[in-house]
Design a protein around this motif. Structure first.
Motif, PDB file in Angstrom:
ATOM      1  N   VAL A  19      46.116  19.979  71.198  1.00 42.24           N
ATOM      2  CA  VAL A  19      46.400  21.193  71.969  1.00 42.24           C
ATOM      3  C   VAL A  19      45.380  22.256  71.562  1.00 42.24           C
ATOM      4  CG1 VAL A  19      48.117  22.935  72.532  1.00 42.24           C
ATOM      5  CG2 VAL A  19      48.843  20.604  72.071  1.00 42.24           C
ATOM      6  N   PHE A  20      44.361  22.443  72.386  1.00 39.12           N
ATOM      7  CA  PHE A  20      43.283  23.362  72.028  1.00 39.12           C
ATOM      8  C   PHE A  20      43.226  24.597  72.918  1.00 39.12           C
ATOM      9  CE2 PHE A  20      41.633  19.123  70.705  1.00 39.12           C
ATOM     10  CZ  PHE A  20      41.636  19.354  69.342  1.00 39.12           C
ATOM     11  N   ASN A  21      44.062  24.662  73.942  1.00 39.44           N
ATOM     12  CA  ASN A  21      43.990  25.774  74.882  1.00 39.44           C
ATOM     13  C   ASN A  21      45.293  26.541  75.009  1.00 39.44           C
ATOM     14  OD1 ASN A  21      41.220  25.376  75.833  1.00 39.44           O
ATOM     15  ND2 ASN A  21      41.997  23.445  76.665  1.00 39.44           N
ATOM     16  N   ALA A  22      46.224  26.289  74.098  1.00 43.95           N
ATOM     17  CA  ALA A  22      47.492  27.013  74.097  1.00 43.95           C
ATOM     18  C   ALA A  22      47.445  28.105  73.042  1.00 43.95           C
ATOM     19  CB  ALA A  22      48.651  26.065  73.828  1.00 43.95           C
ATOM     20  N   GLY A  23      47.839  29.307  73.445  1.00 43.27           N
ATOM     21  CA  GLY A  23      47.821  30.428  72.518  1.00 43.27           C
ATOM     22  C   GLY A  23      49.196  30.717  71.953  1.00 43.27           C
ATOM     23  N   ARG A  24      49.206  31.564  70.926  1.00 36.74           N
ATOM     24  CA  ARG A  24      50.471  31.984  70.327  1.00 36.74           C
ATOM     25  C   ARG A  24      50.352  33.428  69.856  1.00 36.74           C
ATOM     26  NH1 ARG A  24      46.855  32.948  67.304  1.00 36.74           N
ATOM     27  NH2 ARG A  24      46.371  31.968  65.313  1.00 36.74           N
ATOM     28  N   ILE A  25      51.486  34.079  69.774  1.00 30.62           N
ATOM     29  CA  ILE A  25      51.540  35.411  69.173  1.00 30.62           C
ATOM     30  C   ILE A  25      52.576  35.375  68.068  1.00 30.62           C
ATOM     31  CG2 ILE A  25      53.177  36.202  70.956  1.00 30.62           C
ATOM     32  CD1 ILE A  25      52.075  39.059  70.453  1.00 30.62           C
ATOM     33  N   HIS A  26      52.237  35.941  66.940  1.00 27.65           N
ATOM     34  CA  HIS A  26      53.192  36.130  65.855  1.00 27.65           C
ATOM     35  C   HIS A  26      53.648  37.578  65.866  1.00 27.65           C
ATOM     36  CE1 HIS A  26      51.664  32.528  63.236  1.00 27.65           C
ATOM     37  NE2 HIS A  26      52.317  32.146  64.319  1.00 27.65           N
ATOM     38  N   GLY A 265      46.465  34.847  69.860  1.00 27.26           N
ATOM     39  CA  GLY A 265      45.360  34.147  70.501  1.00 27.26           C
ATOM     40  C   GLY A 265      45.479  32.650  70.362  1.00 27.26           C
ATOM     41  N   ILE A 266      44.362  31.959  70.592  1.00 24.21           N
ATOM     42  CA  ILE A 266      44.300  30.508  70.487  1.00 24.21           C
ATOM     43  C   ILE A 266      43.744  30.151  69.117  1.00 24.21           C
ATOM     44  CG2 ILE A 266      43.351  28.388  71.469  1.00 24.21           C
ATOM     45  CD1 ILE A 266      43.040  29.899  74.122  1.00 24.21           C
ATOM     46  N   PRO A 267      44.499  29.463  68.271  1.00 28.33           N
ATOM     47  CA  PRO A 267      44.026  29.162  66.913  1.00 28.33           C
ATOM     48  C   PRO A 267      42.659  28.482  66.929  1.00 28.33           C
ATOM     49  CG  PRO A 267      46.331  28.563  67.142  1.00 28.33           C
ATOM     50  CD  PRO A 267      45.851  28.922  68.523  1.00 28.33           C
ATOM     51  N   GLY A 268      41.752  29.048  66.140  1.00 25.14           N
ATOM     52  CA  GLY A 268      40.426  28.474  66.012  1.00 25.14           C
ATOM     53  C   GLY A 268      39.467  28.822  67.120  1.00 25.14           C
ATOM     54  N   LYS A 269      39.956  29.509  68.180  1.00 28.95           N
ATOM     55  CA  LYS A 269      39.085  29.809  69.310  1.00 28.95           C
ATOM     56  C   LYS A 269      39.008  31.298  69.623  1.00 28.95           C
ATOM     57  CE  LYS A 269      38.821  27.249  72.913  1.00 28.95           C
ATOM     58  NZ  LYS A 269      39.130  26.478  74.152  1.00 28.95           N
ATOM     59  N   SER A 270      40.129  31.990  69.582  1.00 28.05           N
ATOM     60  CA  SER A 270      40.138  33.420  69.918  1.00 28.05           C
ATOM     61  C   SER A 270      41.172  34.134  69.072  1.00 28.05           C
ATOM     62  CB  SER A 270      40.447  33.623  71.399  1.00 28.05           C
ATOM     63  OG  SER A 270      41.743  33.136  71.728  1.00 28.05           O
ATOM     64  N   GLU A 271      40.928  35.391  68.766  1.00 25.31           N
ATOM     65  CA  GLU A 271      41.855  36.178  67.963  1.00 25.31           C
ATOM     66  C   GLU A 271      41.857  37.616  68.485  1.00 25.31           C
ATOM     67  OE1 GLU A 271      44.630  37.614  65.985  1.00 25.31           O
ATOM     68  OE2 GLU A 271      44.215  35.482  65.705  1.00 25.31           O
ATOM     69  N   PHE A 272      43.043  38.080  68.912  1.00 23.86           N
ATOM     70  CA  PHE A 272      43.177  39.398  69.517  1.00 23.86           C
ATOM     71  C   PHE A 272      44.121  40.312  68.738  1.00 23.86           C
ATOM     72  CE2 PHE A 272      42.308  36.352  72.966  1.00 23.86           C
ATOM     73  CZ  PHE A 272      41.136  36.904  73.489  1.00 23.86           C
ATOM     74  N   GLY A 273      44.473  39.920  67.511  1.00 28.06           N
ATOM     75  CA  GLY A 273      45.426  40.710  66.739  1.00 28.06           C
ATOM     76  C   GLY A 273      44.989  42.141  66.517  1.00 28.06           C
ATOM     77  N   ASP A 274      43.682  42.356  66.343  1.00 27.11           N
ATOM     78  CA  ASP A 274      43.200  43.712  66.112  1.00 27.11           C
ATOM     79  C   ASP A 274      43.438  44.595  67.327  1.00 27.11           C
ATOM     80  OD1 ASP A 274      41.411  42.227  67.567  1.00 27.11           O
ATOM     81  OD2 ASP A 274      39.623  43.154  66.696  1.00 27.11           O
ATOM     82  N   ARG A 275      43.335  44.032  68.536  1.00 22.44           N
ATOM     83  CA  ARG A 275      43.560  44.804  69.758  1.00 22.44           C
ATOM     84  C   ARG A 275      45.041  45.026  70.019  1.00 22.44           C
ATOM     85  NH1 ARG A 275      40.025  41.902  74.339  1.00 22.44           N
ATOM     86  NH2 ARG A 275      41.149  43.442  75.618  1.00 22.44           N
ATOM     87  N   ILE A 276      45.840  44.015  69.768  1.00 19.97           N
ATOM     88  CA  ILE A 276      47.264  44.109  70.080  1.00 19.97           C
ATOM     89  C   ILE A 276      47.992  45.013  69.085  1.00 19.97           C
ATOM     90  CG2 ILE A 276      49.407  42.813  70.363  1.00 19.97           C
ATOM     91  CD1 ILE A 276      47.205  42.367  72.529  1.00 19.97           C
TER      92      ILE A 276
END
Length: 290
Positions: A19-26, A265-276
């Motif tokens: 699963v490389f294209n599924a994102g998650r939010i903590h 974001g998507i682990p290993g591909k994108s990270e948006f925590g700083d924006r959110i």
């Protein structure tokens, strides 16, 4: 309706290596903890990429607004998880958050992590809020070994230490895992691998939790810090050998990214925590156990 393990393997980034294209939010809504892991250093900061770290703690009523914002930025998000920075069952905030998500976003997979101390007695609440997957951190099923990894538990207002604390923790973890698994909810077990302490114990943990209904096992290499700062992290060979031994009893997850408690974001591909979460802090401030 709770999603089956086979469905989670196709849509949850922490359940299937493909699963490389599924994102998650903590959602970092759980501030307090009720056990004293010797390797744990829960902090507020913007810089460290590991569990137990968040830029801030949010309230349940903020969670839907944050989730909506995250979905706009990263529509690939399929999972809303709560993994701290403290324990999700030590306070009521995580369950309150999941009730809101269940009402506002029933399509989102709901994933919760816990140390399991209160899992046995709060299992009915976990089931009621519609959790799709539950992760329990089980570092030993032998109290003598667990006592080397955890200093204390605070159980119903009383502090227990050493082997006595370990016995209480393990008993409630294992009973809770069985209750949740029997309800049809997918259970994942995490173990922090400390070669000098539980390196020879991994197979027994895997066998035990599998017999109780856990579906997948994640072996996490120690990050040397806190009381275990002088212990070494396992090398790749040791991690691979531990996974091979565990794999005789249970599916093993091999792609853990050591995510922050406010990851987006998507682990290993994108990270948006700083924006959110609008990360701005540069200080390091340790949470107290409570």
């Amino acid at each position: 309706m709770t999603k089956a393990f086979s469905e989670l393997q196709q849509s949850h980034p922490c359940f299937g290596g493909h699963v490389f294209n599924a994102g998650r939010i903590h959602l970092p809504v759980s501030p307090g903890c009720n056990i004293g892991c010797r390797f744990c250093d829960r902090v507020i900061n913007d810089t460290e990429e590991r569990p137990g770290v968040t830029s801030r703690v949010v309230k349940p009523e903020e969670s839907i607004e944050i989730l909506n914002k995250a979905l706009e930025v990263c529509p690939e998000i399929k999972v809303a998880g709560i993994a701290g920075p403290g324990d999700t069952l030590a306070t009521d905030y995580a369950l309150a958050t999941f009730r809101l998500i269940k009402e506002e976003h029933p399509e989102i997979i709901k994933c919760m992590s816990t140390n399991g101390l209160l899992l046995d007695e709060r299992a009915d609440e976990v089931i009621e809020v519609g959790i799709d997957s539950l992760t329990v951190t089980v570092n030993a099923v032998d109290p003598e070994i667990e006592a080397k990894l955890n200093r204390f538990v605070i159980y119903h207002g009383k502090r227990y230490e050493g082997v006595e604390a370990a016995k209480i923790l393990i008993e409630h973890q294992l009973k809770g895992i069985k209750k949740i698994a029997d309800a049809g909810i997918t259970v994942k077990v995490n173990t922090v691998l400390v070669p000098e302490i539980n390196g020879d114990h991994i197979e027994e943990i895997a066998r035990t939790v599998s017999s109780l209904g856990a579906k997948i096992y994640n072996i996490i290499p120690l990050i040397p810090q806190a009381e275990l700062k002088d212990f070494r992290a396992p090398v790749c060979r040791e991690i691979d050998e531990a996974r091979t031994r565990a794999g005789k009893y249970i599916d093993v997850f091999r792609h853990c990214q050591h995510c922050r408690a406010d990851a987006v974001g998507i682990p290993g591909k994108s990270e948006f925590g700083d924006r959110i979460y609008q990360r701005k802090l540069e200080v390091k401030e340790t949470f107290s156990h409570g």
